[in-house]
Scaffold this motif. Sequence first.
Motif, PDB file in Angstrom:
ATOM      1  N   GLU A 158       2.318  -3.139   8.289  1.00 57.52           N
ATOM      2  CA  GLU A 158       3.879  -2.828   8.903  1.00 57.52           C
ATOM      3  C   GLU A 158       4.565  -2.105   7.635  1.00 57.52           C
ATOM      4  O   GLU A 158       5.263  -0.993   8.049  1.00 57.52           O
ATOM      5  CB  GLU A 158       4.418  -3.861   9.112  1.00 57.52           C
ATOM      6  CG  GLU A 158       3.706  -4.461  10.583  1.00 57.52           C
ATOM      7  CD  GLU A 158       4.694  -5.890  11.042  1.00 57.52           C
ATOM      8  OE1 GLU A 158       4.764  -6.006  12.298  1.00 57.52           O
ATOM      9  OE2 GLU A 158       4.804  -6.778  10.087  1.00 57.52           O
ATOM     10  N   ALA A 159       4.644  -2.814   6.579  1.00 59.88           N
ATOM     11  CA  ALA A 159       5.403  -2.039   5.511  1.00 59.88           C
ATOM     12  C   ALA A 159       4.861  -0.666   5.031  1.00 59.88           C
ATOM     13  O   ALA A 159       5.646   0.244   4.785  1.00 59.88           O
ATOM     14  CB  ALA A 159       5.420  -3.028   4.328  1.00 59.88           C
ATOM     15  N   ALA A 160       3.686  -0.383   5.448  1.00 60.63           N
ATOM     16  CA  ALA A 160       3.225   1.047   5.216  1.00 60.63           C
ATOM     17  C   ALA A 160       3.280   1.913   6.377  1.00 60.63           C
ATOM     18  O   ALA A 160       2.911   3.041   6.389  1.00 60.63           O
ATOM     19  CB  ALA A 160       1.487   0.821   4.799  1.00 60.63           C
ATOM     20  N   CYS A 161       4.004   1.455   7.458  1.00 63.11           N
ATOM     21  CA  CYS A 161       4.549   2.361   8.557  1.00 63.11           C
ATOM     22  C   CYS A 161       3.070   2.601   9.264  1.00 63.11           C
ATOM     23  O   CYS A 161       2.982   3.674   9.927  1.00 63.11           O
ATOM     24  CB  CYS A 161       5.244   3.361   7.970  1.00 63.11           C
ATOM     25  SG  CYS A 161       6.600   3.188   7.591  1.00 63.11           S
ATOM     26  N   LEU A 162       2.159   1.785   9.273  1.00 66.47           N
ATOM     27  CA  LEU A 162       1.179   2.044  10.349  1.00 66.47           C
ATOM     28  C   LEU A 162       1.229   1.409  11.655  1.00 66.47           C
ATOM     29  O   LEU A 162       1.862   0.400  11.650  1.00 66.47           O
ATOM     30  CB  LEU A 162      -0.250   1.415   9.578  1.00 66.47           C
ATOM     31  CG  LEU A 162      -0.557   2.124   8.324  1.00 66.47           C
ATOM     32  CD1 LEU A 162      -1.816   1.380   7.542  1.00 66.47           C
ATOM     33  CD2 LEU A 162      -0.820   3.488   8.627  1.00 66.47           C
ATOM     34  N   GLU A 163       0.509   1.620  12.671  1.00 70.74           N
ATOM     35  CA  GLU A 163       0.708   1.126  13.916  1.00 70.74           C
ATOM     36  C   GLU A 163       0.094  -0.206  14.030  1.00 70.74           C
ATOM     37  O   GLU A 163      -1.126  -0.314  13.851  1.00 70.74           O
ATOM     38  CB  GLU A 163      -0.150   1.976  14.958  1.00 70.74           C
ATOM     39  CG  GLU A 163       0.269   1.550  16.426  1.00 70.74           C
ATOM     40  CD  GLU A 163      -0.592   2.249  17.581  1.00 70.74           C
ATOM     41  OE1 GLU A 163      -0.240   2.016  18.657  1.00 70.74           O
ATOM     42  OE2 GLU A 163      -1.323   3.368  17.144  1.00 70.74           O
ATOM     43  N   VAL A 164       0.758  -1.141  14.404  1.00 72.05           N
ATOM     44  CA  VAL A 164       0.445  -2.430  14.703  1.00 72.05           C
ATOM     45  C   VAL A 164       0.912  -2.986  16.014  1.00 72.05           C
ATOM     46  O   VAL A 164       1.809  -2.800  16.492  1.00 72.05           O
ATOM     47  CB  VAL A 164       1.390  -3.288  13.574  1.00 72.05           C
ATOM     48  CG1 VAL A 164       1.031  -4.769  13.901  1.00 72.05           C
ATOM     49  CG2 VAL A 164       0.797  -3.180  12.185  1.00 72.05           C
ATOM     50  N   VAL A 173       0.758  -0.917  -0.022  1.00 68.11           N
ATOM     51  CA  VAL A 173       0.091  -0.007   0.039  1.00 68.11           C
ATOM     52  C   VAL A 173       0.833   1.113   0.087  1.00 68.11           C
ATOM     53  O   VAL A 173       1.600   1.551   1.078  1.00 68.11           O
ATOM     54  CB  VAL A 173      -0.955   0.035   1.083  1.00 68.11           C
ATOM     55  CG1 VAL A 173      -1.929   1.479   1.345  1.00 68.11           C
ATOM     56  CG2 VAL A 173      -2.013  -1.198   1.280  1.00 68.11           C
ATOM     57  N   ASP A 174       1.119   1.860  -1.196  1.00 70.10           N
ATOM     58  CA  ASP A 174       1.827   3.054  -1.111  1.00 70.10           C
ATOM     59  C   ASP A 174       1.091   4.324  -0.993  1.00 70.10           C
ATOM     60  O   ASP A 174       0.255   4.914  -1.643  1.00 70.10           O
ATOM     61  CB  ASP A 174       2.134   3.230  -2.690  1.00 70.10           C
ATOM     62  CG  ASP A 174       3.167   4.457  -2.806  1.00 70.10           C
ATOM     63  OD1 ASP A 174       3.437   5.205  -2.121  1.00 70.10           O
ATOM     64  OD2 ASP A 174       3.827   4.464  -4.086  1.00 70.10           O
ATOM     65  N   ARG A 175       0.892   4.650   0.439  1.00 72.01           N
ATOM     66  CA  ARG A 175       0.191   5.820   1.057  1.00 72.01           C
ATOM     67  C   ARG A 175       0.764   7.092   0.115  1.00 72.01           C
ATOM     68  O   ARG A 175      -0.297   7.892   0.104  1.00 72.01           O
ATOM     69  CB  ARG A 175       0.566   5.727   2.585  1.00 72.01           C
ATOM     70  CG  ARG A 175      -0.053   4.584   3.160  1.00 72.01           C
ATOM     71  CD  ARG A 175       0.556   4.582   4.632  1.00 72.01           C
ATOM     72  NE  ARG A 175      -0.012   5.808   5.406  1.00 72.01           N
ATOM     73  CZ  ARG A 175       0.835   6.170   6.629  1.00 72.01           C
ATOM     74  NH1 ARG A 175       1.624   5.521   6.896  1.00 72.01           N
ATOM     75  NH2 ARG A 175       0.572   7.335   6.998  1.00 72.01           N
ATOM     76  N   ALA A 193      -4.040   5.866  11.645  1.00 66.93           N
ATOM     77  CA  ALA A 193      -3.459   7.183  11.810  1.00 66.93           C
ATOM     78  C   ALA A 193      -3.683   8.166  10.582  1.00 66.93           C
ATOM     79  O   ALA A 193      -3.807   9.315  10.400  1.00 66.93           O
ATOM     80  CB  ALA A 193      -2.113   7.408  12.314  1.00 66.93           C
ATOM     81  N   ASP A 194      -3.652   7.560   9.457  1.00 71.26           N
ATOM     82  CA  ASP A 194      -3.985   7.750   7.875  1.00 71.26           C
ATOM     83  C   ASP A 194      -5.418   7.736   7.615  1.00 71.26           C
ATOM     84  O   ASP A 194      -5.950   6.757   7.443  1.00 71.26           O
ATOM     85  CB  ASP A 194      -3.137   7.091   6.835  1.00 71.26           C
ATOM     86  CG  ASP A 194      -3.419   7.675   5.506  1.00 71.26           C
ATOM     87  OD1 ASP A 194      -4.210   8.252   5.440  1.00 71.26           O
ATOM     88  OD2 ASP A 194      -2.422   7.243   4.512  1.00 71.26           O
ATOM     89  N   PRO A 195      -6.208   8.731   7.613  1.00 69.02           N
ATOM     90  CA  PRO A 195      -7.678   8.861   7.703  1.00 69.02           C
ATOM     91  C   PRO A 195      -8.156   8.119   6.191  1.00 69.02           C
ATOM     92  O   PRO A 195      -9.115   7.672   6.005  1.00 69.02           O
ATOM     93  CB  PRO A 195      -8.079  10.089   7.700  1.00 69.02           C
ATOM     94  CG  PRO A 195      -6.889  10.884   7.204  1.00 69.02           C
ATOM     95  CD  PRO A 195      -5.444  10.407   7.895  1.00 69.02           C
ATOM     96  N   ARG A 196      -7.206   8.053   5.278  1.00 72.05           N
ATOM     97  CA  ARG A 196      -7.784   7.249   4.124  1.00 72.05           C
ATOM     98  C   ARG A 196      -7.479   5.930   4.139  1.00 72.05           C
ATOM     99  O   ARG A 196      -7.743   5.024   3.118  1.00 72.05           O
ATOM    100  CB  ARG A 196      -6.805   7.846   2.841  1.00 72.05           C
ATOM    101  CG  ARG A 196      -6.927   9.351   2.583  1.00 72.05           C
ATOM    102  CD  ARG A 196      -6.762   9.720   1.250  1.00 72.05           C
ATOM    103  NE  ARG A 196      -5.297   9.316   0.801  1.00 72.05           N
ATOM    104  CZ  ARG A 196      -4.849   9.196  -0.265  1.00 72.05           C
ATOM    105  NH1 ARG A 196      -5.474   9.290  -1.528  1.00 72.05           N
ATOM    106  NH2 ARG A 196      -3.462   9.101  -0.731  1.00 72.05           N
ATOM    107  N   VAL A 197      -6.634   5.095   5.217  1.00 74.98           N
ATOM    108  CA  VAL A 197      -6.358   4.077   5.195  1.00 74.98           C
ATOM    109  C   VAL A 197      -7.298   3.393   6.654  1.00 74.98           C
ATOM    110  O   VAL A 197      -7.021   3.596   7.712  1.00 74.98           O
ATOM    111  CB  VAL A 197      -5.190   3.396   5.506  1.00 74.98           C
ATOM    112  CG1 VAL A 197      -4.813   2.115   5.583  1.00 74.98           C
ATOM    113  CG2 VAL A 197      -4.176   4.261   4.386  1.00 74.98           C
TER     114      VAL A 197
END
Length: 402
Positions: free
Chosen positions: A249-255, A83-85, A268-272
Amino acid sequence: MSGVVVVGGGLTGATVATTLREEGYDGPVTVVGAEPHAPYERPLLSKGYLLGTQQRDEAFVHPPPWYPEHDVELRTGVAVTAVDRAAGQVLLDDGTRLPYDHVVLATGARPRRLDVPGADLPGVRYLRRLEDADRLLAAFGERPRVVVVGGGWIGLETAVAAREAGLEVTVLESGPVPLGRVLGPEMAQVFADLHRAHGVDLRTGVSVAAIEADRHGRVGGVRLGDGSLVPAGLVVVGVGAEPEVALAEAACLEVADGVVVDEHLRTADPRVLAAGDVARAWRPALGRHLRVEHWANAGRQGALAARTILGTGATDDRLPYFYTDQYDLGMEYVGFTETSGEGRYDDVVVRGDLAGRQFIAFWVRGGRVLAGMNVNVWDVSEDIEALVRAGGGVDDREWSVP
């Protein structure tokens, strides 16, 4: 308009698409699933389909024509690699890039693997996908001795199906009772007694040291930690599941035991967004984050994710719910408890006939009901949920239990 991309072809993903269309979203919707099938519901696999009481096609959320008829692009048999944010794109393993306004991670969970010598022998099975259930049904037809490793929901429901097929079944559980971490020792004993009454060789407090081969190189038995050997022609492993968080994880989202999201299922990214088995969501009714791997949660969160995308501001404050049918026992559970930690209980109160398996059990702390389970008693789960949400006690209402 880039639209919505749903990563995951299960009930959650299908419900996102369904709710978007039912509630007026007219942008592009794409559902991407790594499996070669249209989205389906997994509970059937360990219940009706494995028991032979339901057909395989009954698992599918919609018949195949539904997707083109509702202008939903369904891509099956293809995996999402990233997922390329920054670019607002989902990358597929066939080289395709799908632009998105919103992406929903509905990647689910995968079975935890058994890490012992021989765990990759022919005849060692897991149950998560349609093909897994197909293979188990075919294996049942060969009349093997079945060993189930793990006394959780999948393991016990598989044991039921094997016993109903007339097979010899041994269940190996590391804890003192099956389902102990879920139900606590008091109510878990009900299920231990149930399976033993139906001829299952249930062994608790045991460990698996290895799976050993027969002279043909297939499963021949399970070696326990005490050195004893349990003969087996088929081993079914059900030792839990792990959330599929690699993309997050690869998209640097909290896990943290799942993808961490708020009460609207936003990262934390409102589009994801994340929903279903993979989501560790904030639960307003419980005042904590929680990840739930049950059917009701998958559908509820799929609908909530769609409504968040639609900007409704919706939340889902309903309590966790799950059910099981094993032999002549049917039950529903609503609420949340733990044997330790912030959700711990200090008492279990029973109304009805515990020995006859027709009762309601309440998990209580400080006189307040935290959760309830109705066993062969019906049309009370909504009342139990209302009681839990109100912070009431068992005797705050009269329970009609035969």
